[in-house]
Design an enzyme around this catalytic site. Sequence first.
Site, PDB file in Angstrom:
ATOM      1  N   PRO A   1       0.815  -1.220   0.000  1.00  0.00           N
ATOM      2  CA  PRO A   1       0.000   0.000   0.000  1.00  0.00           C
ATOM      3  C   PRO A   1       0.846   1.265   0.000  1.00  0.00           C
ATOM      4  O   PRO A   1       1.835   1.377   0.731  1.00  0.00           O
ATOM      5  CB  PRO A   1      -0.813  -0.137   1.291  1.00  0.00           C
ATOM      6  CG  PRO A   1      -0.966  -1.613   1.472  1.00  0.00           C
ATOM      7  CD  PRO A   1       0.340  -2.196   1.004  1.00  0.00           C
ATOM      8  N   CYS A   2       0.429   2.217  -0.821  1.00  0.00           N
ATOM      9  CA  CYS A   2       1.255   3.413  -1.054  1.00  0.00           C
ATOM     10  C   CYS A   2       0.734   4.649  -0.348  1.00  0.00           C
ATOM     11  O   CYS A   2       1.381   5.701  -0.381  1.00  0.00           O
ATOM     12  CB  CYS A   2       1.334   3.692  -2.554  1.00  0.00           C
ATOM     13  SG  CYS A   2      -0.267   4.124  -3.300  1.00  0.00           S
ATOM     14  N   GLN A   3      -0.444   4.563   0.303  1.00  0.00           N
ATOM     15  CA  GLN A   3      -1.105   5.775   0.776  1.00  0.00           C
ATOM     16  C   GLN A   3      -0.235   6.625   1.694  1.00  0.00           C
ATOM     17  O   GLN A   3      -0.208   7.846   1.594  1.00  0.00           O
ATOM     18  CB  GLN A   3      -2.416   5.416   1.497  1.00  0.00           C
ATOM     19  CG  GLN A   3      -3.531   4.995   0.573  1.00  0.00           C
ATOM     20  CD  GLN A   3      -3.470   3.515   0.221  1.00  0.00           C
ATOM     21  OE1 GLN A   3      -2.453   2.860   0.463  1.00  0.00           O
ATOM     22  NE2 GLN A   3      -4.546   2.988  -0.330  1.00  0.00           N
TER      23      GLN A   3
ATOM     24  N   PHE B   1       2.986   6.668   1.812  1.00  0.00           N
ATOM     25  CA  PHE B   1       4.192   7.113   1.114  1.00  0.00           C
ATOM     26  C   PHE B   1       3.900   8.304   0.210  1.00  0.00           C
ATOM     27  O   PHE B   1       4.749   9.142  -0.037  1.00  0.00           O
ATOM     28  CB  PHE B   1       4.775   5.989   0.250  1.00  0.00           C
ATOM     29  CG  PHE B   1       5.529   4.934   1.010  1.00  0.00           C
ATOM     30  CD1 PHE B   1       6.166   5.225   2.203  1.00  0.00           C
ATOM     31  CD2 PHE B   1       5.611   3.641   0.515  1.00  0.00           C
ATOM     32  CE1 PHE B   1       6.870   4.245   2.898  1.00  0.00           C
ATOM     33  CE2 PHE B   1       6.311   2.653   1.191  1.00  0.00           C
ATOM     34  CZ  PHE B   1       6.940   2.961   2.391  1.00  0.00           C
TER      35      PHE B   1
END
Length: 431
Positions: free
Chosen positions: A71-73, A75
């Site tokens: 998950p990139c949220q 970052f």
Amino acid sequence: MRYISLFSGIEAASVAWGPLGWEPVAFSEIEPFPCAVLAERFPDVPNLGDVTEIDWSSYVGSVDVVVGGSPCQSFSVAGKREGLAGQSGLMFEYIRAVSEIRPRYFVWENVPGALSSEGGAAFGQLLREMDGIGYGLAWRVLDAQFFGVAQRRRRVFLVGRIGDPASAAAVLLERDGMRWDNPSSRAKREELALAAGRSVGGDGRGRMGLRARPASPTTAEGDAAAGCLTPWDVQSKLVFSPSGCGPTLSSGTGEGMNIVPSALTFDTTQITSPANGCNPQYGDPCHPLCASAHVPAIAFKYHAGAKAGSAAVCDDGTTPTLTADYHQPAVCLSDDTAKAACDKELAGTLKCGGRPPAVAKDMIVRRLMPIECERLQGFPDDWTRIPYRGKSAEECPDTPRYKAIGNSMAVPVMRWIGERIAMVDALGGPI
């Protein structure tokens, strides 16, 4: 090649690598709609569910590649930048899977913000952990628009090859693309503007010209047409210096005795479906602003007189092809936020939340349909149109489709990486 996919989503990796003859061994996904897509499209591949509860010991030595985008949220620069303390901390589960399975290769994908999260410490920790396991590493930011889809989507890819850093580098880095001194986009635009100023110029006496000029709505005596593609019209279609300011936008520009509008605004709150799109007209004033409404969106059109070409400057500093006939490209607004990207014949990055992009073509403004978003990611048409929660595929809701598509990877980029891995592996080492 046999692979395991983590944080699988709707499986861009499998769509990309299936034509290469690669075989998915297992998926790991917990979101309801992507799970339904996996069950519909890959009924024979087990979905192991929550990545934090999987025992990987039974897969040791059975796969060649582990792929996933944690998950990139937290970052993303568009998020709260919580780093590893947020959802992006699931990166450690990706590390655990690779350390226990010990594949020959791994591919990790994320937003470019992962490189700078926590001052670079988060990505640095990922590199240290993978290096400690014994993997040679290479990483690179790739943009999907250069792989055949009409979407600007920059993502960082980290590739590891156990015990062989040269092979990892050979997967992502091409010999012909390693100048290391490429100018920034701003520097490139300035370079192009200066080159235009050195080439030809107008003198106000009927000779066509193209010249970089200070941003001013007026010109000096004897240089009225400097920068004009139509020398009899000194106010429109000028080429301005990137370091200056442009004049106020107008809803119309002069073309001889005719007024041909070149910009219009539209209200994104009126866009709800392809059947209910707003229909703005050139010359209309901007709709009333409201604190609770979306920011206004603006669409430009490129146009030409019957016998004279005209052009505007693209965001890379170049001009589109001059034409003597009317040309109106599609203009896409990526979302309804104040900093939304607005592109000609290109979509901004698809997201997993918020509203889908809006597109203006022939001055009818509407939201992109799910099938169009699938194409922007390189998926087959209707890949996410499935039976869901007791409804048929024809009744599949749009909202989870938009989210799943925006949360996925660009298929052509993943296919290129797969092809590079296969090529390096076949040669037994670096190219």
